[in-house]
Design a protein around this motif. Sequence first.
Motif, PDB file in Angstrom:
ATOM      1  N   THR A 106       0.824  -1.194   0.000  1.00 59.46           N
ATOM      2  CA  THR A 106       0.000   0.000   0.000  1.00 59.46           C
ATOM      3  C   THR A 106       0.858   1.243   0.000  1.00 59.46           C
ATOM      4  O   THR A 106       1.959   1.254   0.551  1.00 59.46           O
ATOM      5  CB  THR A 106      -0.928   0.020   1.235  1.00 59.46           C
ATOM      6  OG1 THR A 106      -1.640   1.246   1.273  1.00 59.46           O
ATOM      7  CG2 THR A 106      -0.137  -0.151   2.519  1.00 59.46           C
ATOM      8  N   ALA A 107       0.350   2.286  -0.639  1.00 67.39           N
ATOM      9  CA  ALA A 107       1.087   3.554  -0.674  1.00 67.39           C
ATOM     10  C   ALA A 107       1.087   4.225   0.690  1.00 67.39           C
ATOM     11  O   ALA A 107       1.988   4.997   1.016  1.00 67.39           O
ATOM     12  CB  ALA A 107       0.481   4.475  -1.722  1.00 67.39           C
ATOM     13  N   GLY A 108       0.068   3.934   1.493  1.00 68.05           N
ATOM     14  CA  GLY A 108      -0.020   4.516   2.825  1.00 68.05           C
ATOM     15  C   GLY A 108       0.517   3.559   3.872  1.00 68.05           C
ATOM     16  O   GLY A 108       1.019   2.468   3.562  1.00 68.05           O
ATOM     17  N   LEU A 109       0.429   3.983   5.129  1.00 71.30           N
ATOM     18  CA  LEU A 109       0.868   3.123   6.224  1.00 71.30           C
ATOM     19  C   LEU A 109      -0.220   2.098   6.537  1.00 71.30           C
ATOM     20  O   LEU A 109      -1.402   2.412   6.538  1.00 71.30           O
ATOM     21  CB  LEU A 109       1.172   3.972   7.460  1.00 71.30           C
ATOM     22  CG  LEU A 109       2.288   5.008   7.297  1.00 71.30           C
ATOM     23  CD1 LEU A 109       2.450   5.811   8.578  1.00 71.30           C
ATOM     24  CD2 LEU A 109       3.602   4.337   6.921  1.00 71.30           C
ATOM     25  N   ARG A 265       8.043  -4.153  -1.830  1.00 72.50           N
ATOM     26  CA  ARG A 265       6.668  -3.747  -1.551  1.00 72.50           C
ATOM     27  C   ARG A 265       6.654  -2.720  -0.426  1.00 72.50           C
ATOM     28  O   ARG A 265       7.593  -2.625   0.358  1.00 72.50           O
ATOM     29  CB  ARG A 265       5.806  -4.952  -1.160  1.00 72.50           C
ATOM     30  CG  ARG A 265       6.249  -5.604   0.135  1.00 72.50           C
ATOM     31  CD  ARG A 265       5.614  -6.961   0.339  1.00 72.50           C
ATOM     32  NE  ARG A 265       5.950  -7.554   1.618  1.00 72.50           N
ATOM     33  CZ  ARG A 265       7.113  -8.142   1.895  1.00 72.50           C
ATOM     34  NH1 ARG A 265       8.053  -8.185   0.973  1.00 72.50           N
ATOM     35  NH2 ARG A 265       7.337  -8.665   3.086  1.00 72.50           N
ATOM     36  N   ALA A 266       5.569  -1.967  -0.369  1.00 75.67           N
ATOM     37  CA  ALA A 266       5.418  -0.944   0.669  1.00 75.67           C
ATOM     38  C   ALA A 266       4.519  -1.491   1.774  1.00 75.67           C
ATOM     39  O   ALA A 266       3.388  -1.883   1.513  1.00 75.67           O
ATOM     40  CB  ALA A 266       4.813   0.321   0.075  1.00 75.67           C
ATOM     41  N   TYR A 267       5.038  -1.548   2.987  1.00 71.48           N
ATOM     42  CA  TYR A 267       4.215  -1.977   4.115  1.00 71.48           C
ATOM     43  C   TYR A 267       4.694  -1.345   5.412  1.00 71.48           C
ATOM     44  O   TYR A 267       4.817  -1.994   6.433  1.00 71.48           O
ATOM     45  CB  TYR A 267       4.116  -3.499   4.203  1.00 71.48           C
ATOM     46  CG  TYR A 267       5.394  -4.270   4.486  1.00 71.48           C
ATOM     47  CD1 TYR A 267       5.396  -5.322   5.389  1.00 71.48           C
ATOM     48  CD2 TYR A 267       6.582  -3.959   3.847  1.00 71.48           C
ATOM     49  CE1 TYR A 267       6.550  -6.044   5.646  1.00 71.48           C
ATOM     50  CE2 TYR A 267       7.733  -4.679   4.084  1.00 71.48           C
ATOM     51  CZ  TYR A 267       7.716  -5.724   4.995  1.00 71.48           C
ATOM     52  OH  TYR A 267       8.853  -6.449   5.236  1.00 71.48           O
ATOM     53  N   GLY A 268       4.968  -0.060   5.357  1.00 68.23           N
ATOM     54  CA  GLY A 268       5.252   0.671   6.578  1.00 68.23           C
ATOM     55  C   GLY A 268       4.041   0.657   7.492  1.00 68.23           C
ATOM     56  O   GLY A 268       2.903   0.697   7.033  1.00 68.23           O
ATOM     57  N   MET A 269       4.270   0.609   8.794  1.00 64.87           N
ATOM     58  CA  MET A 269       3.165   0.431   9.739  1.00 64.87           C
ATOM     59  C   MET A 269       2.652   1.746  10.315  1.00 64.87           C
ATOM     60  O   MET A 269       3.416   2.637  10.662  1.00 64.87           O
ATOM     61  CB  MET A 269       3.596  -0.485  10.893  1.00 64.87           C
ATOM     62  CG  MET A 269       3.828  -1.914  10.454  1.00 64.87           C
ATOM     63  SD  MET A 269       3.852  -3.084  11.852  1.00 64.87           S
ATOM     64  CE  MET A 269       5.284  -2.520  12.754  1.00 64.87           C
ATOM     65  N   ASP A 270       1.351   1.820  10.418  1.00 58.02           N
ATOM     66  CA  ASP A 270       0.657   2.927  11.078  1.00 58.02           C
ATOM     67  C   ASP A 270       0.668   2.664  12.588  1.00 58.02           C
ATOM     68  O   ASP A 270       0.218   1.608  13.042  1.00 58.02           O
ATOM     69  CB  ASP A 270      -0.782   2.971  10.547  1.00 58.02           C
ATOM     70  CG  ASP A 270      -1.609   4.112  11.108  1.00 58.02           C
ATOM     71  OD1 ASP A 270      -1.469   4.438  12.308  1.00 58.02           O
ATOM     72  OD2 ASP A 270      -2.433   4.667  10.365  1.00 58.02           O
TER      73      ASP A 270
END
Length: 300
Positions: A106-109, A265-270
């Motif tokens: 995802t582009a977001g967190l 891939r993008a998977y930075g955490m919120d």
Amino acid sequence: MRDILVIGGNRYFGKRLITRLIAAGDRVTVLNRGSSAPPAGAVHLVADRNDENSLGKALGSRTFDVVVDQVCYTPRQAEIARRVFAGRTGRYVMTSTVEVYEYENTAGLVREDAVDPRTVTVDLELPWQDTEFLDAHYGEGKRQAEAVLAADPAFPYVAVRVAHVLGGGDDFTGRLDHYASRIRSGEPIAVPAVNHPATYIHVEEIADFLVWAAGAEFTGPVNAASHGLLSTDELCEAVAAQVPEGKTVFRSVEVGEVSPFSFTRAYGMDNSRARRLGFTFGEARHWLPRAVAETLGKGN
């Protein structure tokens, strides 16, 4: 005074967790296979957590206010733990991982509800006892372990999804050393053609987080990550500051093995759930230079 059991936890942030609990006045018991003694001040129990009889025999009639499970990697281990500790603890904190989001992009967190353990399929027949299989399916093992704990609504579990941990002179992973050796020699650092940043947490901060989670009242999954995303470029810049005689060279690869902390891939955490619940995180960019210096032996 609380009675707290820590399963595993004899190295890295687990050691720091135990030391903090003892310093806070908690009565701490550490359970492991006997390969190493816990920090001074803790009671030591020896058992194989994969063997339900061994685990039950070691625990005897003991009960705990909190159990912190640092070494639950498979749904089989989680099933044993859920049976053994049902009615024996008021809170069960499992150390999970950002890798439960390995299928997300995802582009977001990413928030905790992106992976609801109540909807994850559990397969106990997979060869979880095989080391190579487990290493290759680390994230899936954690996903299914969370699912087993979540399957019983009466079981008071927490799954702390830990970001990539950095810092400390006792970092045993060798990931920052990988970069240091290549920068020192000028050897190319392999990264994906599209290389995404990720979320991180300092080794001292995750120890603080686990202490906080042990004493809180919420249940379910929670992300533990410092503020801010870090790119491979930023990590290498911090490493290069400790290796001034070196040179940073990146090599973009479409297929094949890439360096640690480089992601396709993008998977930075919120981390907003933990913040709402009361935990205050640091800024990754603020502690990164110190973390790198600690690990490479120049910050001690």
